[in-house]
Design an enzyme around this catalytic site. Sequence first.
Site, short mmCIF file in Angstrom:
data_model
loop_
_atom_site.label_atom_id
_atom_site.label_comp_id
_atom_site.label_asym_id
_atom_site.label_seq_id
_atom_site.Cartn_x
_atom_site.Cartn_y
_atom_site.Cartn_z
N LYS A 126 34.20 41.35 33.31
CA LYS A 126 35.13 40.39 33.93
C LYS A 126 34.31 39.29 34.59
O LYS A 126 33.15 39.52 34.95
CB LYS A 126 35.96 41.10 35.01
CG LYS A 126 37.22 40.37 35.40
CD LYS A 126 38.34 40.67 34.42
CE LYS A 126 39.58 39.85 34.70
NZ LYS A 126 40.72 40.33 33.87
N ASP A 166 42.57 34.77 32.35
CA ASP A 166 43.17 35.62 33.38
C ASP A 166 43.85 34.61 34.32
O ASP A 166 44.17 33.49 33.88
CB ASP A 166 42.10 36.47 34.10
CG ASP A 166 42.70 37.59 34.95
OD1 ASP A 166 43.08 38.63 34.39
OD2 ASP A 166 42.83 37.41 36.18
P1 NDP Z 1 48.60 33.03 35.54
O1 NDP Z 1 47.58 32.23 36.26
O2 NDP Z 1 49.14 32.55 34.26
O3 NDP Z 1 49.83 33.36 36.50
C1 NDP Z 1 49.65 34.03 37.71
C2 NDP Z 1 50.97 34.07 38.44
O4 NDP Z 1 50.86 34.88 39.58
C3 NDP Z 1 51.39 32.70 38.92
O5 NDP Z 1 52.78 32.65 38.98
C4 NDP Z 1 50.78 32.66 40.31
O6 NDP Z 1 51.42 31.75 41.19
C5 NDP Z 1 50.96 34.08 40.77
N1 NDP Z 1 49.87 34.44 41.68
C6 NDP Z 1 48.55 34.46 41.41
N2 NDP Z 1 47.84 34.79 42.49
C7 NDP Z 1 48.74 34.98 43.45
C8 NDP Z 1 48.61 35.35 44.80
N3 NDP Z 1 47.40 35.60 45.36
N4 NDP Z 1 49.74 35.47 45.52
C9 NDP Z 1 50.96 35.24 44.93
N5 NDP Z 1 51.13 34.88 43.67
C10 NDP Z 1 50.03 34.76 42.94
O7 NDP Z 1 47.91 34.48 35.35
P2 NDP Z 1 48.34 35.64 34.35
O8 NDP Z 1 49.80 35.67 34.17
O9 NDP Z 1 47.45 35.57 33.18
O10 NDP Z 1 47.88 36.92 35.20
C11 NDP Z 1 48.77 37.63 36.06
C12 NDP Z 1 48.22 39.03 36.31
O11 NDP Z 1 48.13 39.72 35.05
C13 NDP Z 1 46.83 39.10 36.90
O12 NDP Z 1 46.73 40.27 37.72
C14 NDP Z 1 45.93 39.30 35.68
O13 NDP Z 1 44.71 39.91 36.03
C15 NDP Z 1 46.81 40.21 34.85
N6 NDP Z 1 46.54 40.24 33.42
C16 NDP Z 1 46.51 39.12 32.65
C17 NDP Z 1 46.30 39.21 31.29
C18 NDP Z 1 46.33 38.01 30.41
O14 NDP Z 1 46.21 38.19 29.19
N7 NDP Z 1 46.50 36.81 30.91
C19 NDP Z 1 46.05 40.50 30.64
C20 NDP Z 1 46.18 41.63 31.51
C21 NDP Z 1 46.40 41.48 32.84
P3 NDP Z 1 50.78 30.28 41.40
O15 NDP Z 1 50.97 29.57 40.10
O16 NDP Z 1 51.54 29.70 42.53
O17 NDP Z 1 49.33 30.54 41.71
O1 2IT Z 2 42.97 41.73 32.47
C1 2IT Z 2 42.92 41.54 31.23
O2 2IT Z 2 42.96 42.48 30.43
C2 2IT Z 2 42.81 40.17 30.74
N1 2IT Z 2 42.81 39.24 31.54
C3 2IT Z 2 42.67 39.90 29.27
C4 2IT Z 2 41.25 40.12 28.83
C5 2IT Z 2 40.94 39.70 27.41
O3 2IT Z 2 39.77 39.81 27.06
O4 2IT Z 2 41.84 39.31 26.67
#
Ligand code: NDP
Ligand code: 2IT
Length: 444
Positions: A126, A166
């Site tokens: 990561k 992420d």
């Molecule tokens: P994005 O940046 O696309 O979206 C994140 C969302 O969560 C936004 O709505 C953001 O609001 C909100 N958010 C982020 N940080 C905070 C915080 N500290 N407090 C409140 N709201 C918060 O990220 P993803 O959707 O990609 O990721 C969301 C979660 O999923 C994370 O935990 C990530 O690690 C996990 N994840 C993502 C994957 C992926 O493929 N993208 C895969 C597996 C897990 P704002 O826009 O206002 O910041």
């Molecule tokens: O938390 C996660 O699994 C991710 N942000 C996606 C990682 C990836 O390599 O697609």
Amino acid sequence: MSYVDEVLDLVVAKNPAQPEFHQATKEVLESLRVVIEANEDEYKKDALLERLVTPERVIMFRVPWVDDKGQVQVNNGFRVQFNSAIGPYKGGLRFHPSVNLGIIKFLGFEQIFKNSLTGLPIGGGKGGSDFDPKGKSDREVMAFCQSFMTELCKHIGADTDVPAGDIGVGGREIGYMYGQYKRIRNLYEGVLTGKGLTYGGSLARTEATGYGLLYLTAEMLKCNGKDIAGKTVAISGAGNVAIYAIQKAQQLGAKPVTCSDSTGWIYDPEGIDVALLKEVKEVKRARLTEYAANRPSAVYHEGKGVWTVACDIALPCATQNELNLDDAKTLVANGCFAVAEGANMPTTLEATEYFQKNGVLFCPGKASNAGGVATSALEMSQNSERLSWTFEEVDNKLQNIMVNIFHNLDDAAKRYGKEGDYVAGANIAGFEKVATAMKAQGIV
Ligand code: NDP
Ligand code: 2IT
């Protein structure tokens, strides 16, 4: 003192001021107690747990860049290459002001077991930065991404370490970083996933984490005699994971009624309008107030509150520790019977325990959000064979992977007398493959 307790103490002593890393290691090692204690002397002699909780490599670097006013800005860059026993390091990059070494280590540690659960050959890693893309111009984001990759490119490669997105890292950021990698290394290779479709990206990668979350949730419900159709779903977040979780929930006949960002949240009793949410978040990069302004049925609230809404299923899809014990009590009191984590470690340990004690079906993120990284691995396969698969091919593979993950963790829980404890099942099933590979490869 048992070996597991010794290592848990060691983690706290050797990694001060990293509470999220302590939390993640505690959750995993507590689950592994039954496995380790069956063969404690051997694991201890090989220091297998000490090796498991110690990253193979940590890279930290300065990221200087120039903003639109000509001012030089400096951010911290990180890449934690945690474990390569079963494949090249794989895991996302997070750009958010809260990023520090402890957060990246917790995410990298979780990624080891998640990637193992996918059944695909990917190790755990990561990275990220405390850079905040919010409010920055495209040129500023590009300047940052180019500087970040100028250092990172020395440490990654298609067969070494393959980062992805992420929080705060989506298609725009991946594009800028890919361009800079190619320019410096003179290599057109699958060094990043989540790429655009015109330069090596995979169909369905954008949707994969949210879709996968729903495929697994539907299977978990089915195996417990329930149907997802007709259920009310509370979802937090409004980013990549949340948007496509909402979309797939609707396709499966459920009704998602909430979403949130870091400033507020939406309750929309008629069901979230995904097209509008995408326009607000993916195109305009605006706040959720814009959603409410364009949707008469929606109510916008400042602050936190998604978990106060009565629902059958809760899907936390924003960030770590966003669902605490009080939230868990409210959800249970309001009739919520299933929780599956879309985010990484969104539920505190106390809240997880409360759900489990109250008979709520609870699936941890390392299993339920594994569809994103699994599809990243499918993107790597397509890049290696220099071919691209159709949306349906990738989506079908994703669906099979998520169903298999659920059955593997369910079986692992049963094998150790922990039927229905999907946290233990996921940690044990993820660990078994990594531990076997580590043992086979000797003391490295
Ligand atoms: P994005 O940046 O696309 O979206 C994140 C969302 O969560 C936004 O709505 C953001 O609001 C909100 N958010 C982020 N940080 C905070 C915080 N500290 N407090 C409140 N709201 C918060 O990220 P993803 O959707 O990609 O990721 C969301 C979660 O999923 C994370 O935990 C990530 O690690 C996990 N994840 C993502 C994957 C992926 O493929 N993208 C895969 C597996 C897990 P704002 O826009 O206002 O910041
Ligand atoms: O938390 C996660 O699994 C991710 N942000 C996606 C990682 C990836 O390599 O697609």
